[in-house]
Scaffold this motif. Structure first.
Motif, PDB file in Angstrom:
ATOM      1  N   SER A   7       0.852  -1.187   0.000  1.00  0.00           N
ATOM      2  CA  SER A   7       0.000   0.000   0.000  1.00  0.00           C
ATOM      3  C   SER A   7       0.885   1.233   0.000  1.00  0.00           C
ATOM      4  O   SER A   7       2.096   1.137   0.220  1.00  0.00           O
ATOM      5  N   GLY A  10       0.843   6.008  -5.310  1.00  0.00           N
ATOM      6  CA  GLY A  10       0.016   7.135  -5.733  1.00  0.00           C
ATOM      7  C   GLY A  10       0.707   8.000  -6.744  1.00  0.00           C
ATOM      8  O   GLY A  10       1.739   7.613  -7.318  1.00  0.00           O
ATOM      9  N   LEU A  11       0.138   9.182  -6.946  1.00  0.00           N
ATOM     10  CA  LEU A  11       0.676  10.153  -7.891  1.00  0.00           C
ATOM     11  C   LEU A  11       1.370  11.262  -7.101  1.00  0.00           C
ATOM     12  O   LEU A  11       0.793  11.820  -6.168  1.00  0.00           O
ATOM     13  N   LEU A  18       7.081   9.568  -1.144  1.00  0.00           N
ATOM     14  CA  LEU A  18       6.040   8.590  -0.843  1.00  0.00           C
ATOM     15  C   LEU A  18       6.626   7.543   0.087  1.00  0.00           C
ATOM     16  O   LEU A  18       7.831   7.282   0.042  1.00  0.00           O
ATOM     17  N   THR A 119       1.844  -2.053  -6.102  1.00  0.00           N
ATOM     18  CA  THR A 119       1.191  -0.760  -5.919  1.00  0.00           C
ATOM     19  C   THR A 119       1.813   0.226  -6.904  1.00  0.00           C
ATOM     20  O   THR A 119       3.032   0.265  -7.073  1.00  0.00           O
ATOM     21  N   VAL A 121       3.169   3.549  -8.502  1.00  0.00           N
ATOM     22  CA  VAL A 121       3.781   4.837  -8.172  1.00  0.00           C
ATOM     23  C   VAL A 121       3.968   5.603  -9.473  1.00  0.00           C
ATOM     24  O   VAL A 121       4.595   5.099 -10.405  1.00  0.00           O
TER      25      VAL A 121
END
Length: 125
Positions: A7, A10-11, A18, A119, A121
């Motif tokens: 988990s 993301g952006l 991150l 996940t 990235v």
């Protein structure tokens, strides 16, 4: 069997940070060398970082050295990847992996027996 769930993807803009997390369940977490790998579209899966069973030894790919930090919390069955100073070329799906057989971790995907689902990235310029 070992189950791994990543988990934290993301952006983020270039230069940002991150923190990825990987939760492990199943067999004894402290018997695993843990690694992070990544795979960009059209490219092979590549090694990012690994951490020894006790957490006292780490190793990084040259491309992330000085920017990424791998850590683990054996009490919580967690491994983390802190990513700073992110670059667009860091864009990839990041995978957590476990090696239950070797004392020293390896950098090849085939040396790891268990994998998470990954996940995403994405680092924008």
């Amino acid at each position: 069997q070992v189950q791994l769930v990543e988990s934290g993807g993301g952006l983020v803009q270039a230069g940002g940070s991150l923190r990825l997390s990987c939760a492990a369940s199943g067999r004894s977490f402290t018997s695993f060398v843990m690694g992070w790998f990544r795979q960009a579209p059209g490219k092979e899966r590549e090694f990012v970082a690994l951490i020894s069973r006790g957490g006292g030894s780490t190793f990084y790919a040259d491309s992330v050295k000085g920017r990424f930090t791998i850590s683990r919390d054996n009490a919580k069955n967690m491994v983390y990847l802190q990513m700073n100073s992110l670059k667009p070329e860091d864009t990839a799906v990041y995978y957590c992996a476990a090696d239950p057989t070797r004392i020293r971790g390896g950098t090849r995907p085939g040396e790891y027996d268990f994998w998470g689902q990954g996940t995403q990235v994405t680092v924008s310029a």
